[in-house]
Design an enzyme around this catalytic site. Structure first.
Site, PDB file in Angstrom:
ATOM      1  N   ASN A   7       0.881  -1.173   0.000  1.00 33.06           N
ATOM      2  CA  ASN A   7       0.000   0.000   0.000  1.00 33.06           C
ATOM      3  C   ASN A   7       0.918   1.222   0.000  1.00 33.06           C
ATOM      4  OD1 ASN A   7      -1.829   2.011   0.448  1.00 33.06           O
ATOM      5  ND2 ASN A   7      -2.640   1.184   2.369  1.00 33.06           N
ATOM      6  N   ARG A  90      -2.558  -2.170  -3.440  1.00 35.26           N
ATOM      7  CA  ARG A  90      -3.779  -1.412  -3.173  1.00 35.26           C
ATOM      8  C   ARG A  90      -3.746  -0.153  -4.046  1.00 35.26           C
ATOM      9  NH1 ARG A  90      -5.966   0.781   2.618  1.00 35.26           N
ATOM     10  NH2 ARG A  90      -7.930   1.549   1.789  1.00 35.26           N
ATOM     11  N   HIS A 179     -13.195   2.630   0.275  1.00 37.53           N
ATOM     12  CA  HIS A 179     -13.217   1.566   1.291  1.00 37.53           C
ATOM     13  C   HIS A 179     -13.899   0.299   0.767  1.00 37.53           C
ATOM     14  CE1 HIS A 179     -12.908   4.944   4.467  1.00 37.53           C
ATOM     15  NE2 HIS A 179     -11.760   4.290   4.470  1.00 37.53           N
ATOM     16  N   ARG A 240     -12.144  15.212   8.066  1.00 34.66           N
ATOM     17  CA  ARG A 240     -12.959  15.649   6.926  1.00 34.66           C
ATOM     18  C   ARG A 240     -14.342  16.065   7.394  1.00 34.66           C
ATOM     19  NH1 ARG A 240     -11.425  10.486   4.149  1.00 34.66           N
ATOM     20  NH2 ARG A 240      -9.432  10.900   3.139  1.00 34.66           N
ATOM     21  N   GLU A 384      -8.320  -5.778   5.108  1.00 36.42           N
ATOM     22  CA  GLU A 384      -8.242  -5.485   3.669  1.00 36.42           C
ATOM     23  C   GLU A 384      -7.119  -6.271   3.012  1.00 36.42           C
ATOM     24  OE1 GLU A 384      -8.205  -1.512   5.136  1.00 36.42           O
ATOM     25  OE2 GLU A 384      -9.438  -0.825   3.458  1.00 36.42           O
TER      26      GLU A 384
END
Ligand code: ADP
Length: 405
Positions: A7, A90, A179, A240, A384
């Site tokens: 990743n 990823r 996601h 956020r 993941e």
């Protein structure tokens, strides 16, 4: 047989080496703060964590360090580079071009390059990871696993914005969602835990980490999700803002003197839990301070959970019923208080927690709903990387009977 999961971000590279026969990660780690004075390597084998300050000028030296560490006589877990049979990458954004994980051929890399305007921060770093990993492991298959593909099953009524249609055609302005790998893994595990075919289940996944995604899953397919064209849309997150009237941006631009980039940073990096609490984006800190009577932290907590509650109502309606409400990621897995605040008041939808079981601190997959709950409330620790490994093996045609089901 071992699969390397990569990743690669703009200033860090996270990695995991997954042993297929052992069905677990045998090593994982991160090279962080690449290009900074305080760059470091953190490498973990079983419970042993090894951390070292080490100069890492760029991604190239970052990858060299990772491979040398994996091969290291003391801390390493492989004796030869050929022990790695495939690499799973990823990739943040697959646009509308990719509806499933795919082999990273030259053509595919070119297509991902074309998607860069949709993910200008993430995709270039991800692609840098692909080229560096290919340099060190040129003879094995490299597979792209996108964060967006799982949500490609959304119907147009869910993914389109009500802009003139030509903006979708010309600029690819639509909702993509993120996601996806986590939502796919968690929904599969939830169906297994319930012992029911995923095709028969309507679920809402609450991925509550630093980033937050809610997704409505019907029969294993995503029919709606909260993040949009970018990860900024949807729920309140660590830093956020989530949903906001776009008119606020025009107003701020005209009235505050902030530039567009400053407003971008305001909404992405200075808002959410951090912006409201004025203290932290870390939910543990917010909960502690709220318990100590800090009103800003209490407000941040109330806003965070209230907004999730509203989305659950909306997604239950979009699904036309609900069998399972699934919590995952840092906050979803570990905060009984957040789960309780979200579920309280949703009894009319058949959502009812077992308050005692909810408070048990476990890391396992578990059902936390009460006996009278018609909706199963479930906690599934996300993984993941495992999903990336499974996709990598299957795309590379390496699947064997040792694989977990
Ligand atoms: P990401 O992968 O998006 O960076 P994570 O899934 O690791 O995020 O989640 C990070 C969030 O989880 C942080 O807000 C952190 O405070 C929160 N978290 C972790 N453990 C707990 C806990 N025990 N209680 C409450 N929040 C927690």
């Amino acid at each position: 047989m071992k699969v390397l999961v990569v990743n690669c971000g703009s200033s860090s590279i996270k990695y995991q080496l997954y042993d297929i026969s052992a069905q677990r990660a045998v090593a994982k780690g991160i090279v962080g703060n690449i290009g900074e004075e305080d760059s470091y390597l953190e490498h973990q084998v079983d419970e042993q964590v090894f951390r070292q300050a080490i100069p890492i000028q760029n991604h190239r030296s970052g990858f060299d360090i990772i491979i040398n560490t994996l091969l290291n006589k003391e801390r390493g877990v492989i004796s030869e580079i050929s022990d790695v049979c495939a690499v799973g990458h990823r990739i943040a954004h697959g646009g509308s071009d990719f509806t499933e994980s795919t082999l990273l051929t030259e053509d595919v890399v070119k297509k991902i390059e074309k998607i860069i305007p949709l993910a200008p921060l993430h995709n270039p770093a991800n692609l840098l990871g692909v080229s560096e990993a290919k340099r060190l492991l040129p003879d094995v298959p490299h597979v792209a696993v996108f964060d967006t593909t799982f949500h490609q099953t959304m119907p147009p009524r869910a993914y389109l914005y009500a802009l003139p249609y030509e903006y979708y055609e010309k600029y690819r302005i639509r909702r993509y969602g993120f996601h996806g790998t986590s939502c796919r893994y968690v929904s599969r595990q939830a169906a297994k835990l319930l012992g029911k075919p995923i095709e028969n289940l309507k679920m809402i996944i609450c991925h509550l980490g630093n980033g937050v995604t809610l997704a409505a899953i019907d029969g294993g397919k995503s029919i709606d999700t909260s993040m949009g064209f970018t990860p900024l849309e949807g729920l309140m997150m660590g830093t956020r803002a989530g949903d906001i009237d776009p008119g606020v941006i025009f107003h701020l631009y005209r009235e505050s003197g902030l530039s567009i980039d400053q407003i971008d940073s305001l909404l992405n990096c200075e808002s959410g839990l951090l912006g409201i609490s004025g203290i932290s984006n870390d939910m543990r800190k917010i909960v502690d301070e709220a318990n100590n009577g800090n009103e800003s932290c209490q407000l941040a907590l109330d806003m965070f959970t209230y907004r999730i509650k509203k989305y659950i109502g909306a997604y239950a309606a979009a699904l036309g019923g609900l069998d399972a409400l699934v919590f995952t990621a840092g906050i979803g897995e570990n905060s009984p208080l957040v789960r309780e605040k979200i579920c309280n008041g949703l009894e009319f939808l058949g959502i009812s927690l077992d308050n005692q079981v909810n408070k048990n601190i476990e890391e396992a997959e578990r059902i936390i709903s009460g006996k009278d709950s018609t909706v199963q409330i479930i906690v599934i620790p996300t993984d993941e990387e495992q999903m990336i490994v499974l996709d990598t093996l299957s795309v590379a045609g390496l699947t064997d009977q040792d694989l977990p089901d």
